[in-house]
Design a protein around this motif. Structure first.
Motif, PDB file in Angstrom:
ATOM      1  N   GLN A  74      44.590  20.486  29.562  1.00  0.00           N
ATOM      2  CA  GLN A  74      45.401  19.832  30.583  1.00  0.00           C
ATOM      3  C   GLN A  74      46.527  20.783  30.950  1.00  0.00           C
ATOM      4  N   GLY A  75      46.980  20.667  32.144  1.00  0.00           N
ATOM      5  CA  GLY A  75      48.143  21.451  32.528  1.00  0.00           C
ATOM      6  C   GLY A  75      47.791  22.845  32.980  1.00  0.00           C
ATOM      7  N   GLY A  76      48.670  23.799  32.647  1.00  0.00           N
ATOM      8  CA  GLY A  76      48.555  25.133  33.197  1.00  0.00           C
ATOM      9  C   GLY A  76      49.158  25.175  34.595  1.00  0.00           C
ATOM     10  N   GLN A  77      49.393  26.379  35.088  1.00  0.00           N
ATOM     11  CA  GLN A  77      49.957  26.572  36.409  1.00  0.00           C
ATOM     12  C   GLN A  77      48.919  27.202  37.334  1.00  0.00           C
ATOM     13  N   PRO A  78      48.958  26.871  38.610  1.00  0.00           N
ATOM     14  CA  PRO A  78      48.027  27.526  39.535  1.00  0.00           C
ATOM     15  C   PRO A  78      48.365  29.012  39.658  1.00  0.00           C
ATOM     16  N   TRP A  79      47.341  29.810  39.894  1.00  0.00           N
ATOM     17  CA  TRP A  79      47.535  31.249  40.104  1.00  0.00           C
ATOM     18  C   TRP A  79      46.737  31.654  41.334  1.00  0.00           C
ATOM     19  N   GLN A  80      47.352  32.448  42.172  1.00  0.00           N
ATOM     20  CA  GLN A  80      46.689  32.923  43.370  1.00  0.00           C
ATOM     21  C   GLN A  80      46.541  34.441  43.280  1.00  0.00           C
ATOM     22  N   PRO A  81      45.354  34.943  42.931  1.00  0.00           N
ATOM     23  CA  PRO A  81      45.195  36.392  42.827  1.00  0.00           C
ATOM     24  C   PRO A  81      45.203  37.044  44.203  1.00  0.00           C
ATOM     25  N   PRO A  82      45.523  38.325  44.267  1.00  0.00           N
ATOM     26  CA  PRO A  82      45.454  39.025  45.549  1.00  0.00           C
ATOM     27  C   PRO A  82      43.999  39.191  45.987  1.00  0.00           C
ATOM     28  N   PRO A  83      43.768  39.358  47.286  1.00  0.00           N
ATOM     29  CA  PRO A  83      42.392  39.551  47.769  1.00  0.00           C
ATOM     30  C   PRO A  83      41.892  40.945  47.440  1.00  0.00           C
ATOM     31  N   PRO A  84      40.568  41.139  47.403  1.00  0.00           N
ATOM     32  CA  PRO A  84      40.024  42.458  47.061  1.00  0.00           C
ATOM     33  C   PRO A  84      40.420  43.521  48.080  1.00  0.00           C
ATOM     34  N   GLU A  85      40.740  44.696  47.574  1.00  0.00           N
ATOM     35  CA  GLU A  85      40.977  45.871  48.396  1.00  0.00           C
ATOM     36  C   GLU A  85      40.278  47.054  47.753  1.00  0.00           C
ATOM     37  N   GLY A  86      40.144  48.132  48.507  1.00  0.00           N
ATOM     38  CA  GLY A  86      39.531  49.334  47.967  1.00  0.00           C
ATOM     39  C   GLY A  86      39.563  50.455  48.966  1.00  0.00           C
ATOM     40  N   ALA A  87      39.226  51.658  48.499  1.00  0.00           N
ATOM     41  CA  ALA A  87      39.145  52.815  49.374  1.00  0.00           C
ATOM     42  C   ALA A  87      37.842  52.769  50.167  1.00  0.00           C
ATOM     43  N   ALA A  88      37.655  53.730  51.051  1.00  0.00           N
ATOM     44  CA  ALA A  88      36.448  53.797  51.876  1.00  0.00           C
ATOM     45  C   ALA A  88      35.224  54.003  50.990  1.00  0.00           C
ATOM     46  N   PRO A  89      34.117  53.318  51.275  1.00  0.00           N
ATOM     47  CA  PRO A  89      32.904  53.499  50.471  1.00  0.00           C
ATOM     48  C   PRO A  89      32.305  54.889  50.652  1.00  0.00           C
TER      49      PRO A  89
END
Length: 645
Positions: free
Chosen positions: A507-522
């Motif tokens: 029960q409980g805990g806090q919400p977490w919002q991770p950053p969106p994926p990023e990356g260099a050019a494939p």
């Protein structure tokens, strides 16, 4: 770039760094693995390392000794030489004029293992670690044994390494590639039998297991795991025992900015934040991050290839501040809950049970994750709870404590905790297994005394899951789990006399919002031939066998930067008769090819495993061609006595 070790062996490295690092030194981040930076991991390297380097780091990707474009020979996993090389590479990096002297180490799987093992050795310049999909205990939580049970992947991984590490260096980087290749082929080990001989938690497995002395890991650790992988237990082990924080998502055995099932997260931003804090000393609050950030999965229909899983990110202390335990008795009539009492329930399941359990470490979307468990449930002894009136959220590890007896000296129990929907479909939440010889000690196992009841304690894997109202929990118990676990030599009957299942309610805990994926050019590449994959179960009505067939042809791809053309294909066949554990047979074949212009090489690695009541037999073949001419061939045929498996 070449990094010369104290004994003269030259390791091949690729380095990304800011243009002005020569005048404004930067910290270094090392990834050190055997998977060939020139072609094997290049697609992911191109996305990760330039991204981090652009934010003020020298990112260094090193081929281990005997792999890729490096000199030397590979002898085994996590050898003393491998770890000494890691320490020497770190010292070399710290001494370069473009480096501030601070070094971080990161990696996934093998690289996740050896960065923890290197931290254990305390090289002075190593300041922090990011370990993804790794383990702290090589016997308890790796691809060889689980709960003392011999895993099918023990042979599978031996076949993988026979194929992966037998390829040559790139002639554009090594003029001596041919002579080096022949030395490499001649020294190539077939490791599956070596691993299988160590059926106890002996000195072989203690080496490289940082749990032997957690206090030696003095640097901060960021641990990453995935619910669809089988290395999730490391996250809690590290948080509980070293200066670590953890992130566990829904992912397979991949870095979480590219992994499935989604949601993927901005792993590279999290990595840069980690390095900023511990390699640059920037006061960004990373040291105060929650101990555990976990994606709690929601009830959904079973799917062995989900692109996305519904759920919620939560952040909490560890153990959770508002966690509690729910203990449910195994009761007569197959009930999970109730008054408990004496069961005297025999468990003797068909040998082919487990075909829907998926891979030890799924890599993608080729039906490698657990599918609908209903068919395996029908073959198991099941204990079902009542339909839920309200959601039930679980975060942590479940445990079964039971009294059991066996009619055979060698036997195991496999447990699956499942979410059963009103329509009868069944989703695996977590699983666990125990070789009953290891009931009291993994270091000093003892065969079961037939008919003698003994207490057992079986831990299931770390989980984060929320069951929906109307769904019910199911504990499925079996004495077989093919092909995840190699079968016992006899079709043993294990009797459950009594038991209780303890669940980690959250029960409980806090919400977490991770950053969106990023990356260099494939990476710049061209697909010359599309790949194909298949996964199917076959039933032979004449032979009476059931087989799991896995095929994965990666196609053929050209690197447009340096022109290397690569192709890779794998085929596995896992066959068994439902009534005969000694009918178990697996054959695996890998083909690798490299070419550029008039130059071409190809390797074929084959592995096979069977068993008798007293021994395991492991065979392998390795063949290599240059152009159309065979330049190497070798076979292995090894017998491993069954002491405890």
């Amino acid at each position: 770039m070449g990094i010369v070790m104290p004994d003269g062996c030259r390791l091949s490295a690729r380095v990304w760094m800011p243009d002005d690092a020569g005048t404004r030194p930067v910290p270094a981040v090392l990834e050190y693995i055997p998977y060939r930076k020139r072609d094997g991991t290049l697609p992911r390297d191109e996305i990760m390392h330039p991204y981090v380097a652009a934010r003020g780091y020298a990112c260094v990707r090193v081929d281990m000794r005997g792999c890729g474009d490096s000199e030397g020979l590979l002898a085994d996993e996590y050898t003393e030489q491998e770890l000494q090389d890691a320490c020497d590479v770190i010292a070399w990096l710290a001494a370069q004029p473009w480096c501030t002297g601070a070094v971080g180490m990161m990696g996934k799987s093998w690289g996740g293992f050896n960065c923890l093992q290197t931290a254990f050795l305390q090289p002075p310049a190593l300041k922090a670690v990011i370990s993804v999909c790794s383990t702290t205990d090589r016997f308890a939580d790796d691809i060889h044994f689980r709960g003392g049970c011999l895993l099918g992947e023990n042979l599978g991984w031996g076949a993988v390494m026979l194929s992966y590490s037998s390829r040559p260096a790139d002639p554009l980087l090594r003029n001596d590639w041919h002579a080096d290749w022949l030395r490499r082929l001649d020294a190539e080990p077939f490791l599956s039998a070596r691993w299988a001989r160590h059926q106890t938690r002996d000195a072989y497995w203690k080496h490289g297991s940082i749990c032997e002395d957690y206090s030696r890991v003095q640097v901060p650790v960021l641990s990453i795991g995935g619910w669809a992988d089988n290395y999730m237990n490391t996250c809690s082990a590290l948080v509980e025992n070293v200066n670590a924080t953890a992130i566990v998502g829904p992912w397979v055995h991949q870095y979480p900015h590219t992994a499935v099932p989604g949601p993927a997260i901005g792993f590279l931003q999290e990595a840069v934040r980690w390095w900023d804090r511990w390699l640059k000393g920037i006061d960004n609050g990373a040291e105060a991050d929650p101990a555990m950030r976990a994606y709690v999965l929601d009830s959904e229909p079973p799917d062995a290839s989900p692109r996305h899983r519904a759920g919620t990110w939560v952040a909490d202390t560890w153990p959770p501040a508002e966690g509690s335990s729910l203990t449910l008795a195994l009761s007569p009539g197959g009930r999970l809950g109730g008054a408990g009492g004496m069961l005297d329930t025999p468990v003797n399941t068909p040998q082919h049970l487990g075909m829907s359990t998926g891979e030890f470490f799924p890599m993608g979307l080729n039906a490698e994750m657990p599918g609908d468990q209903a068919a395996d449930d029908a073959l198991s002894v099941c204990f079902d709870g009542q339909p839920l009136d309200a959601p039930l959220q679980l975060l942590g590890r479940a445990r079964l404590r039971a009294i059991v007896s066996s009619d055979a000296p060698l036997a195991f129990l496999a447990l699956r905790l499942n979410d059963v929907a009103p329509d009868g479909s069944s989703v695996r939440i977590a699983h666990g297994m125990l070789n009953l010889c290891h009931r009291d000690s993994a270091e000093h196992p003892q065969p079961m005394i037939p008919g003698e009841p003994v207490p057992v304690d079986i831990g299931l894997d770390l989980m984060g899951y929320r069951l929906a109202p109307g769904h019910r929990l199911r504990l499925a118990v079996s004495t077989t789990y093919w092909p995840f676990v190699w079968p016992s030599p006899r079709a043993a009957t294990v009797t459950l006399h009594e038991g209780t299942l303890t669940l980690p309610v959250h029960q409980g805990g806090q919400p977490w919002q991770p950053p969106p994926p990023e990356g260099a050019a494939p990476w710049a590449h061209r697909v010359l031939r599309e790949g194909r994959a298949a996964r199917r179960i076959e039933r032979d009505l004449i032979a009476g066998t059931q087989s799991l067939i896995v095929e994965d042809d990666q196609g053929e791809v050209e690197n447009l930067t340096h022109g290397l053309i690569t192709a890779e294909a794998m085929a596995e066949r896992w066959t068994i008769r439902p009534d005969d554990p000694l009918s178990a047979e697996v054959t695996i074949r890998w083909t690798q090819s490299l070419r550029r212009g008039n130059w071409s090489v190809r390797t074929e690695a084959e592995a096979r495993m069977t068993g008798t009541e007293t021994d395991l037999r492991m065979q392998a073949n390795l063949t290599a061609w240059e152009g159309e001419a065979q330049v190497f061939g070798r076979s292995w045929d090894e017998t491993v006595p069954r002491h405890f498996v």
